[in-house]
Design a protein around this motif. Structure first.
Motif, PDB file in Angstrom:
ATOM      1  N   GLU A   4      44.188  47.983  35.241  1.00 30.21           N
ATOM      2  CA  GLU A   4      43.384  47.186  34.403  1.00 30.21           C
ATOM      3  C   GLU A   4      43.120  47.839  33.049  1.00 30.21           C
ATOM      4  N   ARG A  88      35.423  52.514  30.381  1.00 29.79           N
ATOM      5  CA  ARG A  88      35.761  51.076  29.781  1.00 29.79           C
ATOM      6  C   ARG A  88      35.219  50.755  28.279  1.00 29.79           C
ATOM      7  N   LEU A 190      39.790  37.305  31.467  1.00 27.13           N
ATOM      8  CA  LEU A 190      39.498  37.454  32.926  1.00 27.13           C
ATOM      9  C   LEU A 190      39.335  39.113  32.778  1.00 27.13           C
ATOM     10  N   ARG A 191      40.086  40.149  32.226  1.00 27.26           N
ATOM     11  CA  ARG A 191      39.481  41.338  32.024  1.00 27.26           C
ATOM     12  C   ARG A 191      38.420  41.758  31.355  1.00 27.26           C
ATOM     13  N   THR A 193      36.015  39.611  30.989  1.00 28.69           N
ATOM     14  CA  THR A 193      34.855  38.965  32.100  1.00 28.69           C
ATOM     15  C   THR A 193      34.591  40.265  32.935  1.00 28.69           C
ATOM     16  N   ASP A 194      35.623  40.756  33.712  1.00 27.77           N
ATOM     17  CA  ASP A 194      35.278  41.865  34.643  1.00 27.77           C
ATOM     18  C   ASP A 194      34.620  42.820  33.773  1.00 27.77           C
ATOM     19  N   TYR A 195      35.032  43.356  32.674  1.00 22.36           N
ATOM     20  CA  TYR A 195      34.509  44.321  32.088  1.00 22.36           C
ATOM     21  C   TYR A 195      32.776  44.214  31.714  1.00 22.36           C
ATOM     22  N   GLY A 197      30.901  42.297  33.545  1.00 22.26           N
ATOM     23  CA  GLY A 197      30.227  42.321  34.734  1.00 22.26           C
ATOM     24  C   GLY A 197      29.935  43.866  35.194  1.00 22.26           C
ATOM     25  N   ASP A 198      30.840  44.613  35.029  1.00 27.09           N
ATOM     26  CA  ASP A 198      30.989  46.235  35.379  1.00 27.09           C
ATOM     27  C   ASP A 198      29.821  46.751  34.349  1.00 27.09           C
TER      28      ASP A 198
END
Length: 212
Positions: A4, A88, A190-191, A193-195, A197-198
Protein backbone atom coordinates in the motif's frame (compact mmCIF):
# COMPACT_ATOMS: atom_id res chain seq x y z
CA UNK A 1 7.72 -2.17 2.61
CA UNK A 2 4.03 -2.93 2.34
CA UNK A 3 2.28 -2.85 -1.05
CA UNK A 4 0.00 0.00 0.00
CA UNK A 5 2.96 2.36 0.49
CA UNK A 6 4.73 1.80 -2.83
CA UNK A 7 2.81 4.43 -4.76
CA UNK A 8 3.97 7.13 -2.33
CA UNK A 9 7.51 5.80 -2.11
CA UNK A 10 10.51 7.69 -3.52
CA UNK A 11 14.05 6.40 -4.18
CA UNK A 12 15.61 5.53 -0.87
CA UNK A 13 18.96 6.34 0.60
CA UNK A 14 19.33 3.15 2.60
CA UNK A 15 18.71 -0.48 1.54
CA UNK A 16 15.27 -1.79 2.39
CA UNK A 17 16.83 -5.11 3.40
CA UNK A 18 18.21 -3.44 6.52
CA UNK A 19 14.86 -3.83 8.22
CA UNK A 20 15.00 -7.60 7.86
CA UNK A 21 18.56 -7.69 9.12
CA UNK A 22 17.61 -5.72 12.22
CA UNK A 23 14.32 -7.45 12.96
CA UNK A 24 13.97 -10.95 11.60
CA UNK A 25 10.82 -11.50 9.55
CA UNK A 26 10.13 -14.73 11.42
CA UNK A 27 9.68 -12.75 14.65
CA UNK A 28 6.69 -10.46 14.02
CA UNK A 29 6.21 -9.93 17.75
CA UNK A 30 9.63 -8.28 17.99
CA UNK A 31 8.93 -6.14 14.93
CA UNK A 32 5.64 -5.01 16.46
CA UNK A 33 7.22 -4.34 19.87
CA UNK A 34 9.97 -2.14 18.42
CA UNK A 35 7.54 -0.24 16.17
CA UNK A 36 5.16 0.56 19.01
CA UNK A 37 7.89 1.39 21.51
CA UNK A 38 9.67 3.81 19.20
CA UNK A 39 6.48 5.56 18.08
CA UNK A 40 5.26 6.01 21.65
CA UNK A 41 8.67 7.17 22.89
CA UNK A 42 9.03 9.68 20.05
CA UNK A 43 5.60 11.19 20.53
CA UNK A 44 5.87 11.33 24.32
CA UNK A 45 9.32 12.92 24.26
CA UNK A 46 8.38 15.65 21.79
CA UNK A 47 5.00 16.47 23.32
CA UNK A 48 6.60 16.83 26.76
CA UNK A 49 9.08 19.37 25.40
CA UNK A 50 7.87 20.58 21.98
CA UNK A 51 10.76 22.92 21.21
CA UNK A 52 10.56 24.45 17.76
CA UNK A 53 13.81 23.02 16.42
CA UNK A 54 12.94 19.45 17.43
CA UNK A 55 9.46 19.68 15.90
CA UNK A 56 10.83 21.13 12.68
CA UNK A 57 13.38 18.32 12.41
CA UNK A 58 10.58 15.77 12.70
CA UNK A 59 8.43 17.59 10.14
CA UNK A 60 11.33 17.64 7.65
CA UNK A 61 12.53 14.12 8.50
CA UNK A 62 11.74 12.50 5.16
CA UNK A 63 13.31 15.36 3.22
CA UNK A 64 16.59 14.72 5.00
CA UNK A 65 16.58 10.96 5.44
CA UNK A 66 14.21 9.47 2.88
CA UNK A 67 11.46 7.10 3.94
CA UNK A 68 13.35 3.88 4.64
CA UNK A 69 14.44 5.07 8.07
CA UNK A 70 10.78 5.10 9.03
CA UNK A 71 9.93 1.98 7.04
CA UNK A 72 12.43 0.05 9.12
CA UNK A 73 10.32 0.82 12.16
CA UNK A 74 6.69 1.49 11.23
CA UNK A 75 5.68 0.28 7.78
CA UNK A 76 4.61 -3.19 8.93
CA UNK A 77 2.39 -1.92 11.71
CA UNK A 78 -1.39 -2.33 11.47
CA UNK A 79 -3.22 0.72 10.21
CA UNK A 80 -5.10 1.46 13.42
CA UNK A 81 -2.06 1.77 15.68
CA UNK A 82 0.16 4.70 16.64
CA UNK A 83 3.08 3.64 14.40
CA UNK A 84 0.62 2.84 11.61
CA UNK A 85 -0.88 6.32 11.84
CA UNK A 86 2.52 8.02 11.88
CA UNK A 87 3.64 5.96 8.88
CA UNK A 88 0.61 6.98 6.85
CA UNK A 89 1.02 10.64 7.72
CA UNK A 90 4.65 10.64 6.63
CA UNK A 91 3.69 8.90 3.39
CA UNK A 92 1.01 11.51 2.79
CA UNK A 93 3.54 14.28 3.38
CA UNK A 94 6.00 12.60 1.02
CA UNK A 95 3.37 12.35 -1.72
CA UNK A 96 2.64 16.08 -1.52
CA UNK A 97 6.29 17.12 -1.36
CA UNK A 98 7.25 14.91 -4.30
CA UNK A 99 4.54 16.24 -6.64
CA UNK A 100 2.83 19.36 -5.25
CA UNK A 101 1.43 20.33 -8.67
CA UNK A 102 -0.60 17.12 -8.96
CA UNK A 103 -1.59 17.35 -5.31
CA UNK A 104 -2.92 20.87 -5.84
CA UNK A 105 -4.81 19.79 -8.96
CA UNK A 106 -6.46 16.90 -7.14
CA UNK A 107 -7.24 18.97 -4.09
CA UNK A 108 -8.86 21.82 -6.01
CA UNK A 109 -10.95 19.43 -8.11
CA UNK A 110 -11.98 17.53 -5.01
CA UNK A 111 -12.84 20.73 -3.16
CA UNK A 112 -15.19 21.76 -5.96
CA UNK A 113 -16.84 18.36 -6.32
CA UNK A 114 -17.10 17.24 -2.71
CA UNK A 115 -20.31 18.20 -0.92
CA UNK A 116 -19.03 17.98 2.63
CA UNK A 117 -17.17 19.97 5.26
CA UNK A 118 -13.89 18.16 4.52
CA UNK A 119 -12.19 21.11 2.76
CA UNK A 120 -12.95 23.29 5.78
CA UNK A 121 -11.70 20.63 8.20
CA UNK A 122 -8.50 20.11 6.23
CA UNK A 123 -7.88 23.84 6.39
CA UNK A 124 -6.33 24.70 3.03
CA UNK A 125 -6.82 28.20 1.61
CA UNK A 126 -9.10 28.70 -1.39
CA UNK A 127 -7.79 28.17 -3.97
CA UNK A 128 -4.88 26.03 -2.79
CA UNK A 129 -1.81 26.00 -5.01
CA UNK A 130 1.25 23.74 -4.74
CA UNK A 131 3.00 25.87 -2.11
CA UNK A 132 -0.15 26.05 -0.01
CA UNK A 133 -0.59 22.26 -0.14
CA UNK A 134 2.99 21.67 0.99
CA UNK A 135 2.49 24.14 3.84
CA UNK A 136 -0.80 22.50 4.80
CA UNK A 137 0.52 18.95 5.02
CA UNK A 138 3.51 20.17 7.03
CA UNK A 139 1.18 22.06 9.35
CA UNK A 140 -0.92 18.91 9.86
CA UNK A 141 2.18 16.90 10.71
CA UNK A 142 3.40 19.66 13.02
CA UNK A 143 0.05 19.48 14.82
CA UNK A 144 0.76 15.90 15.84
CA UNK A 145 3.63 17.07 18.00
CA UNK A 146 2.41 20.46 19.18
CA UNK A 147 -1.38 20.44 19.17
CA UNK A 148 -4.34 18.11 19.57
CA UNK A 149 -3.24 14.77 18.12
CA UNK A 150 -6.81 13.70 17.27
CA UNK A 151 -7.53 16.98 15.49
CA UNK A 152 -4.37 16.55 13.39
CA UNK A 153 -5.47 13.05 12.42
CA UNK A 154 -8.96 14.29 11.54
CA UNK A 155 -7.50 17.07 9.39
CA UNK A 156 -5.33 14.52 7.60
CA UNK A 157 -8.34 12.25 7.04
CA UNK A 158 -10.32 15.17 5.59
CA UNK A 159 -7.38 16.09 3.38
CA UNK A 160 -7.27 12.52 2.05
CA UNK A 161 -10.99 12.55 1.30
CA UNK A 162 -10.69 15.79 -0.69
CA UNK A 163 -7.73 14.40 -2.63
CA UNK A 164 -9.57 11.12 -3.25
CA UNK A 165 -12.58 12.98 -4.62
CA UNK A 166 -10.36 14.94 -6.98
CA UNK A 167 -8.57 11.80 -8.17
CA UNK A 168 -11.89 10.03 -8.78
CA UNK A 169 -13.32 12.84 -10.86
CA UNK A 170 -10.14 13.30 -12.87
CA UNK A 171 -10.05 9.56 -13.51
CA UNK A 172 -13.54 9.83 -14.98
CA UNK A 173 -12.34 12.68 -17.23
CA UNK A 174 -9.45 10.61 -18.59
CA UNK A 175 -11.25 7.27 -18.88
CA UNK A 176 -12.10 7.61 -22.58
CA UNK A 177 -8.88 9.21 -23.82
CA UNK A 178 -6.12 8.08 -21.42
CA UNK A 179 -7.24 4.87 -19.70
CA UNK A 180 -3.82 4.18 -18.18
CA UNK A 181 -3.78 7.55 -16.49
CA UNK A 182 -7.35 7.04 -15.36
CA UNK A 183 -6.35 3.72 -13.79
CA UNK A 184 -3.49 5.34 -11.88
CA UNK A 185 -5.80 8.03 -10.57
CA UNK A 186 -8.42 5.47 -9.57
CA UNK A 187 -5.81 3.51 -7.63
CA UNK A 188 -4.70 6.68 -5.86
CA UNK A 189 -8.31 7.56 -5.01
CA UNK A 190 -8.88 4.13 -3.46
CA UNK A 191 -5.68 4.33 -1.45
CA UNK A 192 -6.44 7.81 -0.20
CA UNK A 193 -9.93 6.69 0.78
CA UNK A 194 -8.42 3.83 2.78
CA UNK A 195 -5.99 6.22 4.46
CA UNK A 196 -8.83 8.58 5.34
CA UNK A 197 -10.72 5.77 7.05
CA UNK A 198 -7.62 4.57 8.89
CA UNK A 199 -6.68 8.04 10.15
CA UNK A 200 -10.23 8.84 11.23
CA UNK A 201 -10.36 5.56 13.15
CA UNK A 202 -7.02 6.39 14.80
CA UNK A 203 -8.38 9.78 15.85
CA UNK A 204 -11.35 8.10 17.53
CA UNK A 205 -9.04 5.63 19.28
CA UNK A 206 -6.79 8.44 20.48
CA UNK A 207 -9.75 10.26 22.02
CA UNK A 208 -10.53 7.08 23.97
CA UNK A 209 -6.88 6.72 25.01
CA UNK A 210 -6.81 3.46 23.06
CA UNK A 211 -4.36 4.19 20.23
CA UNK A 212 -1.23 2.14 20.97
Amino acid sequence: MSDESREFHKPVRRPAELFDRLFAAEDPAEVSRVAHTTAQALLSRVREDPTADVVERLVSFTDEHGIDDLAELWSRSPAKTLPGALWRLYLLQLMIHDDPLTAALLYERGRVELASADPVIAGAPVPAGPDELVALVDAILRGLFQGDFAVALERAAAFCRVQASGATHLADDYEATEPDRASILTTRALRLTDYAGDLAACAALWRRDALT
